[in-house]
Motif scaffolding. Structure first.
Motif, PDB file in Angstrom:
ATOM      1  N   HIS A 141      38.623  32.455  35.557  1.00  0.00           N
ATOM      2  CA  HIS A 141      39.126  31.754  34.575  1.00  0.00           C
ATOM      3  C   HIS A 141      40.160  30.627  35.526  1.00  0.00           C
ATOM      4  CE1 HIS A 141      41.427  30.317  31.102  1.00  0.00           C
ATOM      5  NE2 HIS A 141      40.550  31.130  30.174  1.00  0.00           N
ATOM      6  N   GLU A 142      40.485  29.333  34.978  1.00  0.00           N
ATOM      7  CA  GLU A 142      41.444  28.728  35.414  1.00  0.00           C
ATOM      8  C   GLU A 142      42.937  29.102  35.637  1.00  0.00           C
ATOM      9  OE1 GLU A 142      39.978  26.699  31.702  1.00  0.00           O
ATOM     10  OE2 GLU A 142      39.154  27.784  33.368  1.00  0.00           O
ATOM     11  N   VAL A 143      43.020  29.886  34.372  1.00  0.00           N
ATOM     12  CA  VAL A 143      44.300  30.340  34.267  1.00  0.00           C
ATOM     13  C   VAL A 143      44.810  31.695  35.228  1.00  0.00           C
ATOM     14  CG1 VAL A 143      46.125  31.633  32.628  1.00  0.00           C
ATOM     15  CG2 VAL A 143      44.657  29.633  31.818  1.00  0.00           C
ATOM     16  N   CYS A 144      45.804  31.525  36.074  1.00  0.00           N
ATOM     17  CA  CYS A 144      45.829  32.537  37.239  1.00  0.00           C
ATOM     18  C   CYS A 144      47.323  32.608  37.700  1.00  0.00           C
ATOM     19  CB  CYS A 144      44.980  32.230  38.410  1.00  0.00           C
ATOM     20  SG  CYS A 144      45.143  30.555  39.005  1.00  0.00           S
ATOM     21  N   GLY A 145      47.679  33.550  38.413  1.00  0.00           N
ATOM     22  CA  GLY A 145      48.941  33.576  39.208  1.00  0.00           C
ATOM     23  C   GLY A 145      49.280  32.540  39.851  1.00  0.00           C
ATOM     24  N   ALA A 146      50.732  32.532  39.917  1.00  0.00           N
ATOM     25  CA  ALA A 146      51.405  31.253  40.668  1.00  0.00           C
ATOM     26  C   ALA A 146      50.665  30.971  42.213  1.00  0.00           C
ATOM     27  CB  ALA A 146      52.932  31.308  40.712  1.00  0.00           C
ATOM     28  N   GLN A 147      50.413  32.063  42.637  1.00  0.00           N
ATOM     29  CA  GLN A 147      49.978  31.961  44.234  1.00  0.00           C
ATOM     30  C   GLN A 147      48.480  31.880  44.292  1.00  0.00           C
ATOM     31  OE1 GLN A 147      52.811  30.572  45.603  1.00  0.00           O
ATOM     32  NE2 GLN A 147      51.844  31.643  47.316  1.00  0.00           N
ATOM     33  N   ALA A 148      47.680  31.802  43.182  1.00  0.00           N
ATOM     34  CA  ALA A 148      46.269  32.181  43.187  1.00  0.00           C
ATOM     35  C   ALA A 148      45.869  30.692  43.192  1.00  0.00           C
ATOM     36  CB  ALA A 148      45.825  33.123  42.064  1.00  0.00           C
ATOM     37  N   ALA A 149      44.431  30.696  43.701  1.00  0.00           N
ATOM     38  CA  ALA A 149      43.594  29.683  43.559  1.00  0.00           C
ATOM     39  C   ALA A 149      42.219  29.820  43.459  1.00  0.00           C
ATOM     40  CB  ALA A 149      43.940  28.714  44.934  1.00  0.00           C
ATOM     41  N   ILE A 150      41.456  29.155  42.408  1.00  0.00           N
ATOM     42  CA  ILE A 150      40.087  29.353  42.347  1.00  0.00           C
ATOM     43  C   ILE A 150      39.148  28.384  42.968  1.00  0.00           C
ATOM     44  CG2 ILE A 150      38.472  29.664  40.298  1.00  0.00           C
ATOM     45  CD1 ILE A 150      40.851  31.729  40.405  1.00  0.00           C
ATOM     46  N   THR A 151      38.366  28.802  43.751  1.00  0.00           N
ATOM     47  CA  THR A 151      37.356  27.742  44.412  1.00  0.00           C
ATOM     48  C   THR A 151      35.813  28.090  44.262  1.00  0.00           C
ATOM     49  OG1 THR A 151      37.564  28.946  46.578  1.00  0.00           O
ATOM     50  CG2 THR A 151      39.188  27.132  45.936  1.00  0.00           C
ATOM     51  N   ASN A 152      35.125  27.370  44.959  1.00  0.00           N
ATOM     52  CA  ASN A 152      33.736  27.628  44.809  1.00  0.00           C
ATOM     53  C   ASN A 152      33.220  27.668  43.461  1.00  0.00           C
ATOM     54  OD1 ASN A 152      34.230  27.478  47.472  1.00  0.00           O
ATOM     55  ND2 ASN A 152      32.771  29.235  48.019  1.00  0.00           N
ATOM     56  N   GLY A 153      33.421  26.798  42.586  1.00  0.00           N
ATOM     57  CA  GLY A 153      32.836  26.527  41.364  1.00  0.00           C
ATOM     58  C   GLY A 153      33.155  27.859  40.574  1.00  0.00           C
ATOM     59  N   GLY A 154      34.328  28.432  40.567  1.00  0.00           N
ATOM     60  CA  GLY A 154      34.936  29.619  40.064  1.00  0.00           C
ATOM     61  C   GLY A 154      34.440  30.982  40.347  1.00  0.00           C
ATOM     62  N   ARG A 155      33.690  30.811  41.690  1.00  0.00           N
ATOM     63  CA  ARG A 155      33.241  32.274  42.034  1.00  0.00           C
ATOM     64  C   ARG A 155      34.370  32.992  43.044  1.00  0.00           C
ATOM     65  NH1 ARG A 155      29.051  34.685  39.577  1.00  0.00           N
ATOM     66  NH2 ARG A 155      28.090  35.577  41.796  1.00  0.00           N
ATOM     67  N   VAL A 156      35.088  32.191  43.522  1.00  0.00           N
ATOM     68  CA  VAL A 156      36.046  32.585  44.863  1.00  0.00           C
ATOM     69  C   VAL A 156      37.285  32.585  44.249  1.00  0.00           C
ATOM     70  CG1 VAL A 156      36.915  32.151  47.062  1.00  0.00           C
ATOM     71  CG2 VAL A 156      34.400  32.099  46.490  1.00  0.00           C
ATOM     72  N   ALA A 157      38.213  33.623  44.362  1.00  0.00           N
ATOM     73  CA  ALA A 157      39.826  33.503  44.266  1.00  0.00           C
ATOM     74  C   ALA A 157      40.385  33.750  45.585  1.00  0.00           C
ATOM     75  CB  ALA A 157      40.053  34.406  43.360  1.00  0.00           C
ATOM     76  N   GLU A 158      41.527  33.059  45.710  1.00  0.00           N
ATOM     77  CA  GLU A 158      42.266  33.231  47.125  1.00  0.00           C
ATOM     78  C   GLU A 158      43.720  33.245  46.639  1.00  0.00           C
ATOM     79  OE1 GLU A 158      41.307  28.893  48.862  1.00  0.00           O
ATOM     80  OE2 GLU A 158      42.200  30.562  50.106  1.00  0.00           O
ATOM     81  N   ARG A 159      44.587  33.974  47.480  1.00  0.00           N
ATOM     82  CA  ARG A 159      46.097  34.026  47.321  1.00  0.00           C
ATOM     83  C   ARG A 159      46.415  33.031  48.389  1.00  0.00           C
ATOM     84  NH1 ARG A 159      47.562  38.858  48.690  1.00  0.00           N
ATOM     85  NH2 ARG A 159      48.942  38.488  50.543  1.00  0.00           N
ATOM     86  N   LYS A 160      47.499  32.124  47.958  1.00  0.00           N
ATOM     87  CA  LYS A 160      47.685  30.840  48.898  1.00  0.00           C
ATOM     88  C   LYS A 160      49.002  31.779  49.651  1.00  0.00           C
ATOM     89  CE  LYS A 160      48.601  28.394  45.389  1.00  0.00           C
ATOM     90  NZ  LYS A 160      48.932  27.322  44.585  1.00  0.00           N
ATOM     91  N   ALA A 161      49.436  31.202  51.081  1.00  0.00           N
ATOM     92  CA  ALA A 161      50.366  31.522  51.797  1.00  0.00           C
ATOM     93  C   ALA A 161      50.579  33.080  52.002  1.00  0.00           C
ATOM     94  CB  ALA A 161      51.721  31.033  51.466  1.00  0.00           C
ATOM     95  N   PRO A 162      49.324  33.754  52.212  1.00  0.00           N
ATOM     96  CA  PRO A 162      49.368  35.266  52.241  1.00  0.00           C
ATOM     97  C   PRO A 162      50.181  36.135  53.544  1.00  0.00           C
ATOM     98  CG  PRO A 162      47.525  34.345  53.527  1.00  0.00           C
ATOM     99  CD  PRO A 162      48.055  33.256  52.822  1.00  0.00           C
ATOM    100  N   GLU A 163      50.854  35.303  54.318  1.00  0.00           N
ATOM    101  CA  GLU A 163      51.384  35.881  55.494  1.00  0.00           C
ATOM    102  C   GLU A 163      52.916  35.844  54.852  1.00  0.00           C
ATOM    103  OE1 GLU A 163      50.605  36.977  57.982  1.00  0.00           O
ATOM    104  OE2 GLU A 163      48.475  36.393  57.974  1.00  0.00           O
ATOM    105  N   SER A 164      53.373  35.014  53.897  1.00  0.00           N
ATOM    106  CA  SER A 164      54.813  34.873  53.580  1.00  0.00           C
ATOM    107  C   SER A 164      54.836  35.648  51.863  1.00  0.00           C
ATOM    108  CB  SER A 164      55.286  33.513  53.402  1.00  0.00           C
ATOM    109  OG  SER A 164      54.450  32.753  52.823  1.00  0.00           O
ATOM    110  N   SER A 165      53.737  35.768  51.224  1.00  0.00           N
ATOM    111  CA  SER A 165      53.887  36.063  49.970  1.00  0.00           C
ATOM    112  C   SER A 165      52.750  37.340  49.602  1.00  0.00           C
ATOM    113  CB  SER A 165      53.522  35.149  48.769  1.00  0.00           C
ATOM    114  OG  SER A 165      53.318  35.556  47.626  1.00  0.00           O
ATOM    115  N   PHE A 166      53.205  38.354  49.071  1.00  0.00           N
ATOM    116  CA  PHE A 166      52.187  39.477  48.706  1.00  0.00           C
ATOM    117  C   PHE A 166      51.760  39.771  47.423  1.00  0.00           C
ATOM    118  CE2 PHE A 166      55.021  42.164  46.556  1.00  0.00           C
ATOM    119  CZ  PHE A 166      56.097  41.887  46.953  1.00  0.00           C
ATOM    120  N   ASP A 167      52.410  38.912  46.327  1.00  0.00           N
ATOM    121  CA  ASP A 167      51.949  39.053  45.131  1.00  0.00           C
ATOM    122  C   ASP A 167      51.830  37.649  44.239  1.00  0.00           C
ATOM    123  OD1 ASP A 167      55.428  39.853  43.809  1.00  0.00           O
ATOM    124  OD2 ASP A 167      54.583  38.140  44.938  1.00  0.00           O
TER     125      ASP A 167
END
Length: 413
Positions: free
Chosen positions: A7-33
């Motif tokens: 879903h396009e609704v997600c956490g503040a550090q999350a990003a949805i890519t690849n047509g909605g099939r991939v999810a990633e957390r931004k700035a993983p070295e400085s943020s854990f949640d």
């Protein structure tokens, strides 16, 4: 039927890519949640994701579960362990219901131990909830779902940075479809178990030059280590995919890839197989740089010959060609005495005597080999790989590339 997506609704550090099939957390070295994501559609069966990337900066890892609140109406917390409103989460090995731990040590495997390319999943079936780790059902969760209309929740927490949707029963993936692609990966380093330490002591007696070795890909497949990682017993490799068995009970010493293997991206395109050999043939074969045919003479003058019990020029069916490289997708066949001839090893620190067998774990080019039935006495060598396709053979020199050396030590009685 449309693909299952995040879903396009997600956490503040999350990003949805690849047509909605991939999810990633931004700035993983400085943020854990703040990496919570949801399925776009309510679940109609099993939902699974594959871990694509992890970092070593944090201690926790992926969490997964379901919620009866739609993503649009959910109050998205920093961590899935704090979600309420009919939410059930698997965190490490514990089941958390509406921010309270309800079932400790539910799973046999910790989510923290699931490495890159490992899978985690959740399923609603017959009004009950089940979690999966690397395709293995962890059992029914001891809680009643508030609603049958639930969305999947994936928490990109701690070390887990990126995941990809790989299957769902809504995509017509059957219960038996538990064999997944397996990738070459660097395993986290720690103190070796007693069996791996024993294998390393044996390996050191072979005096293999460091130029051949890549210890990043060492891996112990003893029963304990294999179970703790939560690995499957079988994986698919290559293009098109081919099934092979993990060498459970053995231990792998990683070998460096040669430039040809790197250029051909063997870890993506080639199949995985085993070639049993004698202990004293390891170094000559490594020095020669490739597997050899029976009758070949390796660098240094060592002749390669068939093992006792295998077909030879003097004892074979009419028309059978013995001058080729024999392999198998399972160590249960390649590790037989006819291929992996056992040798005595005395462990100096303990004085104990062992029988040792060795085999090369290799990549072999898809399409370069014939698939045939077993030519050895016996049957049903492997519970998953049928005897009719258990023996592979190739007449192409250079079709194989070394991945590692697998070793099995059995104490003499």
């Amino acid at each position: 039927m449309a693909d299952v997506q995040f879903h396009e609704v997600c956490g503040a550090q999350a990003a949805i890519t690849n047509g909605g099939r991939v999810a990633e957390r931004k700035a993983p070295e400085s943020s854990f949640d703040k990496g919570i994501v949801f399925s776009k559609q309510p679940l109609k069966g099993r939902f699974e994701v594959r871990i694509r990337r992890k970092v070593a900066a944090w201690s926790g890892s992926i969490r997964i579960g379901v919620t009866s609140r739609s993503p649009e109406s959910a109050a998205i917390a920093n961590s899935s362990a704090a979600l309420k409103g009919g939410t059930v989460i698997l965190s490490d090995r514990d089941v958390i219901v509406d921010a309270r731990t309800q079932q400790e040590n539910y799973s046999s495997v910790s989510l923290k131990s699931v490495e890159v390319d490992g899978r985690v999943g959740v399923e609603i079936k017959d009004r009950a909830l089940y979690f999966y780790i690397n395709g293995k059902n962890q059992g029914k969760v001891e809680t009643e779902l508030r609603s049958q209309n639930c969305w999947a929740v994936v928490d990109l927490y701690g070390q887990c940075v990126e995941v990809e949707i790989v299957s769902s029963s809504a995509l017509n993936v059957s219960e038996s479809s538990s064999v997944v692609p397996e990738q070459r990966k660097v395993l986290p380093k720690g103190s070796p178990c007693q069996y791996q330490a024993l294998v390393h002591r044996f390996f050191n007696t072979l005096v293999i030059p460091e130029i051949f070795v890549d210890s990043r890909y060492d891996c112990c497949y003893c029963i304990k280590c294999h179970a703790e990682r939560g690995d499957l017993d079988y994986y698919n490799r290559g293009s098109p995919p081919a099934l092979y068995a993990i060498p459970v009970g053995w231990c792998r010493l990683g070998l460096k890839l040669n430039p040809s293997a790197e250029a051909n991206k063997v870890w993506d395109t080639h199949h995985r197989a085993y070639h049993g050999t004698a202990v004293d043939k390891i170094r000559p074969i490594l020095d020669t740089g490739q597997l050899l045919f029976p009758g070949d003479v390796a660098l240094g003058g060592s002749k390669i010959s068939e093992g006792k019990g295998h077909f030879t020029d003097d004892w074979k069916p009419k028309g059978f060609n013995t001058k080729k490289i024999f392999l198998s997708p399972t160590i249960k066949y390649a590790g037989l005495e006819a291929y992996a001839r056992k040798k005595e090893y005395v462990d100096k620190p303990t004085g104990k005597k062992y029988w040792v067998r060795v085999a090369f774990q290799v990549w072999i080019r898809a399409g370069s080999y014939d698939v045939g039935q077993s030519t050895m006495a016996g049957k049903n060598f492997d519970e998953r790989i049928l005897d009719q396709g258990i023996e592979w053979s190739t007449v192409e020199r250079g079709a194989t590339h070394f991945s590692g050396i697998v070793v099995k030590l059995e104490e003499q009685t």
